[in-house]
Design a protein around this motif. Structure first.
Motif, PDB file in Angstrom:
ATOM      1  N   ASP A  51       1.044  -1.175  -0.032  1.00  0.00           N
ATOM      2  CA  ASP A  51       0.047  -0.077   0.024  1.00  0.00           C
ATOM      3  C   ASP A  51       0.738   1.313   0.105  1.00  0.00           C
ATOM      4  N   ARG A  52       0.207   2.427  -0.196  1.00  0.00           N
ATOM      5  CA  ARG A  52       1.046   3.736  -0.659  1.00  0.00           C
ATOM      6  C   ARG A  52       1.938   3.929   0.554  1.00  0.00           C
ATOM      7  N   VAL A  53       1.357   3.872   1.813  1.00  0.00           N
ATOM      8  CA  VAL A  53       2.077   4.218   3.146  1.00  0.00           C
ATOM      9  C   VAL A  53       3.329   3.247   3.434  1.00  0.00           C
ATOM     10  N   ALA A  54       2.939   1.762   2.980  1.00  0.00           N
ATOM     11  CA  ALA A  54       4.202   0.987   3.227  1.00  0.00           C
ATOM     12  C   ALA A  54       5.314   1.334   2.314  1.00  0.00           C
ATOM     13  N   ALA A  55       4.880   1.454   0.996  1.00  0.00           N
ATOM     14  CA  ALA A  55       5.694   1.758  -0.170  1.00  0.00           C
ATOM     15  C   ALA A  55       6.441   3.029   0.247  1.00  0.00           C
ATOM     16  N   MET A  56       6.149   4.045   0.864  1.00  0.00           N
ATOM     17  CA  MET A  56       6.720   5.283   1.114  1.00  0.00           C
ATOM     18  C   MET A  56       7.791   4.990   1.911  1.00  0.00           C
ATOM     19  N   PHE A  57       7.427   4.300   3.245  1.00  0.00           N
ATOM     20  CA  PHE A  57       8.273   3.886   4.356  1.00  0.00           C
ATOM     21  C   PHE A  57       9.394   3.061   3.610  1.00  0.00           C
ATOM     22  N   TYR A  58       9.083   2.066   2.713  1.00  0.00           N
ATOM     23  CA  TYR A  58      10.046   1.246   2.242  1.00  0.00           C
ATOM     24  C   TYR A  58      11.273   1.968   1.416  1.00  0.00           C
ATOM     25  N   ILE A  59      10.779   2.877   0.392  1.00  0.00           N
ATOM     26  CA  ILE A  59      11.385   3.578  -0.250  1.00  0.00           C
ATOM     27  C   ILE A  59      12.467   4.623   0.479  1.00  0.00           C
ATOM     28  N   GLY A  60      11.811   5.089   1.721  1.00  0.00           N
ATOM     29  CA  GLY A  60      12.559   5.982   2.400  1.00  0.00           C
ATOM     30  C   GLY A  60      13.594   5.473   3.321  1.00  0.00           C
ATOM     31  N   ALA A  61      13.232   4.249   3.584  1.00  0.00           N
ATOM     32  CA  ALA A  61      14.436   3.592   4.509  1.00  0.00           C
ATOM     33  C   ALA A  61      15.788   3.391   3.690  1.00  0.00           C
ATOM     34  N   HIS A  62      16.827   3.461   4.106  1.00  0.00           N
ATOM     35  CA  HIS A  62      18.207   3.223   3.473  1.00  0.00           C
ATOM     36  C   HIS A  62      18.314   1.547   3.157  1.00  0.00           C
ATOM     37  N   ARG A  63      17.998   0.910   4.195  1.00  0.00           N
ATOM     38  CA  ARG A  63      18.046  -0.655   3.646  1.00  0.00           C
ATOM     39  C   ARG A  63      17.277  -1.196   2.706  1.00  0.00           C
ATOM     40  N   GLY A  64      16.175  -0.414   2.103  1.00  0.00           N
ATOM     41  CA  GLY A  64      15.234  -1.118   1.201  1.00  0.00           C
ATOM     42  C   GLY A  64      15.807  -1.118  -0.219  1.00  0.00           C
ATOM     43  N   LEU A  65      15.871  -2.431  -0.608  1.00  0.00           N
ATOM     44  CA  LEU A  65      16.622  -2.687  -2.038  1.00  0.00           C
ATOM     45  C   LEU A  65      15.430  -2.738  -3.014  1.00  0.00           C
ATOM     46  N   MET A  66      15.492  -2.054  -4.032  1.00  0.00           N
ATOM     47  CA  MET A  66      14.280  -2.069  -4.941  1.00  0.00           C
ATOM     48  C   MET A  66      14.503  -3.204  -5.703  1.00  0.00           C
ATOM     49  N   PRO A  67      13.006  -3.622  -6.354  1.00  0.00           N
ATOM     50  CA  PRO A  67      12.752  -4.847  -7.119  1.00  0.00           C
ATOM     51  C   PRO A  67      13.669  -4.464  -8.301  1.00  0.00           C
ATOM     52  N   SER A  68      14.373  -5.581  -9.003  1.00  0.00           N
ATOM     53  CA  SER A  68      14.841  -5.585 -10.072  1.00  0.00           C
ATOM     54  C   SER A  68      13.675  -6.080 -11.230  1.00  0.00           C
ATOM     55  N   LEU A  69      13.830  -5.554 -12.631  1.00  0.00           N
ATOM     56  CA  LEU A  69      13.085  -6.147 -13.618  1.00  0.00           C
ATOM     57  C   LEU A  69      13.319  -7.787 -13.684  1.00  0.00           C
ATOM     58  N   PRO A  70      12.228  -8.486 -13.724  1.00  0.00           N
ATOM     59  CA  PRO A  70      12.427  -9.936 -14.179  1.00  0.00           C
ATOM     60  C   PRO A  70      13.445 -10.398 -15.159  1.00  0.00           C
ATOM     61  N   ASP A  71      14.043 -11.319 -15.006  1.00  0.00           N
ATOM     62  CA  ASP A  71      15.178 -11.992 -16.235  1.00  0.00           C
ATOM     63  C   ASP A  71      14.683 -11.916 -17.538  1.00  0.00           C
ATOM     64  N   ARG A  72      13.300 -12.102 -17.699  1.00  0.00           N
ATOM     65  CA  ARG A  72      12.733 -12.247 -19.130  1.00  0.00           C
ATOM     66  C   ARG A  72      13.352 -10.959 -19.945  1.00  0.00           C
ATOM     67  N   PHE A  73      13.379  -9.858 -19.354  1.00  0.00           N
ATOM     68  CA  PHE A  73      13.744  -8.725 -19.810  1.00  0.00           C
ATOM     69  C   PHE A  73      15.135  -8.885 -20.327  1.00  0.00           C
ATOM     70  N   SER A  74      15.893  -7.936 -21.214  1.00  0.00           N
ATOM     71  CA  SER A  74      17.070  -7.893 -21.743  1.00  0.00           C
ATOM     72  C   SER A  74      18.078  -7.434 -20.508  1.00  0.00           C
ATOM     73  N   SER A  75      19.232  -7.905 -20.520  1.00  0.00           N
ATOM     74  CA  SER A  75      20.165  -7.248 -19.451  1.00  0.00           C
ATOM     75  C   SER A  75      20.216  -5.871 -19.516  1.00  0.00           C
ATOM     76  N   ALA A  76      20.101  -5.244 -20.596  1.00  0.00           N
ATOM     77  CA  ALA A  76      20.551  -3.789 -20.886  1.00  0.00           C
ATOM     78  C   ALA A  76      19.139  -2.987 -20.277  1.00  0.00           C
ATOM     79  N   ALA A  77      18.094  -3.757 -20.133  1.00  0.00           N
ATOM     80  CA  ALA A  77      16.957  -3.090 -19.659  1.00  0.00           C
ATOM     81  C   ALA A  77      16.831  -3.212 -18.000  1.00  0.00           C
TER      82      ALA A  77
END
Length: 108
Positions: A51-77
């Motif tokens: 949810d919006r608030v959880a996402a905001m706390f996650y992004i704001g936290a220094h330890r929060g790693l953002m998800p990567s694009l799935p492997d089906r996309f090119s390595s460049a993407a």
């Protein structure tokens, strides 16, 4: 931010420095570009399952790693999105640097 100092808008595309109100500028837009490419590729922005608030706390936290694009996309993407979502804005590439990226130039 408005006059009361609170952040408004949808957090899913907001850079950590925007959420933390720790000084933001052009590099904050680079983060949003990464989120937009992620959404164009997968149909949803990163962290859309939260949810919006959880996402905001996650992004704001220094330890929060953002998800990567799935492997089906090119390595460049995958690398392009990862570069845009570099947590430290001073290490995040500029628009000029990204224009030279293989993902933008169409080279795999």
């Amino acid at each position: 931010a408005n006059s009361t100092g609170s952040v408004h808008g949808t957090p899913y595309w907001m850079a950590p420095e925007v959420i933390n109100e720790s000084g933001y500028g052009r590099k904050s837009d680079i983060w949003s570009v990464g989120c937009t490419v992620f959404e164009m590729a997968t149909g949803k922005p990163p962290l859309a399952a939260m949810d919006r608030v959880a996402a905001m706390f996650y992004i704001g936290a220094h330890r929060g790693l953002m998800p990567s694009l799935p492997d089906r996309f090119s390595s460049a993407a995958v690398e392009f999105v990862h570069a845009c979502l570099t947590r430290n804005q001073h290490e995040r590439p500029s628009a000029l640097q990204l224009l030279d990226h293989p993902f933008v130039k169409g080279r795999q």
